[in-house]
Design an enzyme around this catalytic site. Sequence first.
Site, PDB file in Angstrom:
ATOM      1  N   ARG A 211       0.830  -1.219  -0.058  1.00  0.00           N
ATOM      2  CA  ARG A 211       0.026  -0.091   0.025  1.00  0.00           C
ATOM      3  C   ARG A 211       0.939   1.354   0.092  1.00  0.00           C
ATOM      4  O   ARG A 211       0.692   2.358  -0.961  1.00  0.00           O
ATOM      5  CB  ARG A 211      -0.920   0.070   1.085  1.00  0.00           C
ATOM      6  CG  ARG A 211      -1.989  -1.328   1.165  1.00  0.00           C
ATOM      7  CD  ARG A 211      -2.773  -0.929   2.477  1.00  0.00           C
ATOM      8  NE  ARG A 211      -2.676  -1.730   3.476  1.00  0.00           N
ATOM      9  CZ  ARG A 211      -3.264  -2.886   3.901  1.00  0.00           C
ATOM     10  NH1 ARG A 211      -3.992  -3.647   2.831  1.00  0.00           N
ATOM     11  NH2 ARG A 211      -2.946  -3.431   4.770  1.00  0.00           N
TER      12      ARG A 211
ATOM     13  N   PHE B 167     -11.357  -4.360  -5.971  1.00  0.00           N
ATOM     14  CA  PHE B 167     -11.246  -5.160  -4.768  1.00  0.00           C
ATOM     15  C   PHE B 167     -10.874  -4.450  -3.559  1.00  0.00           C
ATOM     16  O   PHE B 167      -9.984  -4.775  -3.111  1.00  0.00           O
ATOM     17  CB  PHE B 167     -10.523  -6.337  -5.062  1.00  0.00           C
ATOM     18  CG  PHE B 167     -10.968  -6.970  -6.306  1.00  0.00           C
ATOM     19  CD1 PHE B 167     -11.695  -8.007  -6.456  1.00  0.00           C
ATOM     20  CD2 PHE B 167     -10.258  -7.012  -7.699  1.00  0.00           C
ATOM     21  CE1 PHE B 167     -12.214  -8.677  -7.618  1.00  0.00           C
ATOM     22  CE2 PHE B 167     -10.552  -7.480  -8.732  1.00  0.00           C
ATOM     23  CZ  PHE B 167     -11.734  -8.361  -8.863  1.00  0.00           C
TER      24      PHE B 167
ATOM     25  N   ASP C  16     -16.030  -2.685  -4.707  1.00  0.00           N
ATOM     26  CA  ASP C  16     -16.243  -3.953  -4.065  1.00  0.00           C
ATOM     27  C   ASP C  16     -17.345  -4.347  -4.076  1.00  0.00           C
ATOM     28  O   ASP C  16     -18.314  -3.630  -4.121  1.00  0.00           O
ATOM     29  CB  ASP C  16     -15.780  -3.958  -2.530  1.00  0.00           C
ATOM     30  CG  ASP C  16     -15.098  -5.002  -2.096  1.00  0.00           C
ATOM     31  OD1 ASP C  16     -13.785  -5.371  -1.921  1.00  0.00           O
ATOM     32  OD2 ASP C  16     -16.006  -5.856  -1.666  1.00  0.00           O
ATOM     33  N   SER C  17     -17.659  -5.762  -4.118  1.00  0.00           N
ATOM     34  CA  SER C  17     -18.907  -6.312  -3.920  1.00  0.00           C
ATOM     35  C   SER C  17     -19.737  -6.297  -2.649  1.00  0.00           C
ATOM     36  O   SER C  17     -20.668  -6.531  -2.532  1.00  0.00           O
ATOM     37  CB  SER C  17     -18.863  -7.852  -4.668  1.00  0.00           C
ATOM     38  OG  SER C  17     -18.082  -8.431  -4.025  1.00  0.00           O
TER      39      SER C  17
ATOM     40  N   ALA D 137     -16.573  -6.360  -9.843  1.00  0.00           N
ATOM     41  CA  ALA D 137     -15.263  -5.635 -10.514  1.00  0.00           C
ATOM     42  C   ALA D 137     -15.354  -5.797 -11.952  1.00  0.00           C
ATOM     43  O   ALA D 137     -15.004  -4.842 -12.717  1.00  0.00           O
ATOM     44  CB  ALA D 137     -13.901  -6.284  -9.761  1.00  0.00           C
TER      45      ALA D 137
ATOM     46  N   ASP E 165      -6.445  -5.982  -6.894  1.00  0.00           N
ATOM     47  CA  ASP E 165      -5.980  -6.885  -5.534  1.00  0.00           C
ATOM     48  C   ASP E 165      -7.377  -7.871  -5.288  1.00  0.00           C
ATOM     49  O   ASP E 165      -8.019  -7.751  -4.271  1.00  0.00           O
ATOM     50  CB  ASP E 165      -5.947  -6.156  -4.531  1.00  0.00           C
ATOM     51  CG  ASP E 165      -5.493  -6.780  -3.210  1.00  0.00           C
ATOM     52  OD1 ASP E 165      -4.799  -7.833  -3.525  1.00  0.00           O
ATOM     53  OD2 ASP E 165      -5.615  -6.363  -2.147  1.00  0.00           O
TER      54      ASP E 165
ATOM     55  N   CYS F 198      -3.045 -13.478  -4.905  1.00  0.00           N
ATOM     56  CA  CYS F 198      -2.688 -14.051  -3.630  1.00  0.00           C
ATOM     57  C   CYS F 198      -2.739 -15.746  -3.657  1.00  0.00           C
ATOM     58  O   CYS F 198      -3.169 -16.386  -2.766  1.00  0.00           O
ATOM     59  CB  CYS F 198      -3.428 -13.594  -2.777  1.00  0.00           C
ATOM     60  SG  CYS F 198      -5.287 -13.694  -2.845  1.00  0.00           S
TER      61      CYS F 198
HETATM   62  N1  SAH Z   1      -7.275  -4.690  -1.428  1.00  0.00           N
HETATM   63  C1  SAH Z   1      -7.902  -5.056  -0.244  1.00  0.00           C
HETATM   64  C2  SAH Z   1      -7.966  -6.397  -0.013  1.00  0.00           C
HETATM   65  C3  SAH Z   1      -8.864  -6.874  -1.059  1.00  0.00           C
HETATM   66  S1  SAH Z   1      -9.519  -8.555  -0.663  1.00  0.00           S
HETATM   67  C4  SAH Z   1      -6.973  -4.167   1.072  1.00  0.00           C
HETATM   68  O1  SAH Z   1      -5.911  -3.833   1.012  1.00  0.00           O
HETATM   69  O2  SAH Z   1      -7.606  -4.334   2.266  1.00  0.00           O
HETATM   70  C5  SAH Z   1     -10.535  -8.987  -1.874  1.00  0.00           C
HETATM   71  C6  SAH Z   1     -11.883  -8.061  -1.920  1.00  0.00           C
HETATM   72  O3  SAH Z   1     -12.687  -8.351  -2.958  1.00  0.00           O
HETATM   73  C7  SAH Z   1     -12.925  -8.415  -0.827  1.00  0.00           C
HETATM   74  O4  SAH Z   1     -13.030  -7.203  -0.245  1.00  0.00           O
HETATM   75  C8  SAH Z   1     -14.151  -8.907  -1.658  1.00  0.00           C
HETATM   76  O5  SAH Z   1     -15.316  -8.399  -1.088  1.00  0.00           O
HETATM   77  C9  SAH Z   1     -13.869  -8.360  -3.093  1.00  0.00           C
HETATM   78  N2  SAH Z   1     -14.546  -9.342  -4.121  1.00  0.00           N
HETATM   79  C10 SAH Z   1     -14.825 -10.365  -4.300  1.00  0.00           C
HETATM   80  N3  SAH Z   1     -15.103 -10.765  -5.294  1.00  0.00           N
HETATM   81  C11 SAH Z   1     -15.363  -9.674  -5.952  1.00  0.00           C
HETATM   82  C12 SAH Z   1     -16.080  -9.270  -7.218  1.00  0.00           C
HETATM   83  N4  SAH Z   1     -16.299 -10.190  -8.064  1.00  0.00           N
HETATM   84  N5  SAH Z   1     -16.056  -7.966  -7.354  1.00  0.00           N
HETATM   85  C13 SAH Z   1     -15.885  -7.083  -6.658  1.00  0.00           C
HETATM   86  N6  SAH Z   1     -15.143  -7.135  -5.340  1.00  0.00           N
HETATM   87  C14 SAH Z   1     -15.036  -8.843  -4.993  1.00  0.00           C
END
Ligand code: SAH
Length: 402
Positions: free
Chosen positions: A218, A234, A256-257, A286, A306, A346
């Site tokens: 970050r 995300f 985010d979803s 996303a 992410d 990840c």
């Molecule tokens: N970048 C964040 C961590 C991301 S974790 C940080 O630094 O804290 C992955 C995230 O993706 C989660 O919050 C989850 O809710 C979201 N997610 C999962 N599938 C998704 C999709 N299809 N569209 C949008 N968001 C999604």
Amino acid sequence: MQLLHFTYPAVILKSGRDKSVRGRHPRLFSGSIRSIEGKPRDGDVVDVRANTGEWLARGIINQQAQTAVRLLTWDESESIDDDFWRRRVDQAIARRARDPLLAGTSARRLIFGESDGLPGVIVDDYAGYLVVQFSTLAAARVKQILVEALVAALSPRCILERSDDERLKHERLAPARGLLFGDLPAGLIDIFENGLQFKVDVQAGQKTGFYLDQRENRARVARYCSGADVLNVFAYTGAFGVYAAARSARSVIHVDSSREALRLAEVNHSLQPMSACAVTYQAADAFEYLRACRAQGMQFDVVILDPPKFAHTPAQIDRAARAYKDLNRVGFGVVRPGGILATFSCSGVVDSALFQKIIFSAALESARDAQVIERLTQASDHPVLLSFPESEYLKGLVCRVL
Ligand code: SAH
């Protein structure tokens, strides 16, 4: 010759299957075992011997699991008693206390499973509130000792168990969650990371509450965000965007979803004093959001991708590779010429070489040239154990998109 005051049942390996144990890999798979002597029950300590009888290592057996033995020591004189577990806990905590990269944060991973010699044990510390996961039989069996060791070392406010149901299932263990020590926090927990404030929901948030593994990334990605329009895809609770705003980004859009995650992202932005950054929140899929941006010709100076883990097993690699490629293809399409795509995976089973190939295909398909200007990995409180390359799971590429 040292006298040993303990004897354990023995797991004898098939001939030629001793290489990984000698290489100190902490997992022994059932297929490598020739025979078992002494009738151990699951959860018992066993010695691992080569087919010649030579002593190799010691661990805990679970014949219900594909990983039949979790290896704990390669020192024949080391017994697996209560002191052993206390020592491992104390050592892991002491390493973090000496780590200069963790100086500016009140939230850190204190124990990272095999990397700290404690298979299946995760302990995250959020300003004195510990969230733990015990996802192997070996860990579950010594839960009480581990809890006592953590209390003795840290005097935490609480220890909350949030073990991962899926991982427990692989060990034939039932779901396990709940308060193990102290009192539940009254609400959200305040933490700081690299000088920035965040609120963490340790009870209902994803995983243990916050993605600590991205801490350094970050900070690194934020350096590209001065004066930038940033798309944080995300976003979870907005951490990348909060860093970007602190670095004087012009605008941040969080996608985010999860509406709950975005609500907390809004709280997190409100904690940062006097930012002139225009922040918006999009509860959306996303892929759909990115396609809509592209269709409307919207572009950004910095795009952060992410996503959650797309591949959990080697069998899922192909499908995951396609998903990463599709995501990054549209991702490249919404970066302004000269802008930055910071893209992560990840999925441990997708290694960094494969990930780079996938990102290359994505760039090619979106007809953009790009340069890799930084390679990113997990934060230092999630160390990669050299004898266990699988412990390296997070990778990121910062690409300059031409
Ligand atoms: N970048 C964040 C961590 C991301 S974790 C940080 O630094 O804290 C992955 C995230 O993706 C989660 O919050 C989850 O809710 C979201 N997610 C999962 N599938 C998704 C999709 N299809 N569209 C949008 N968001 C999604």
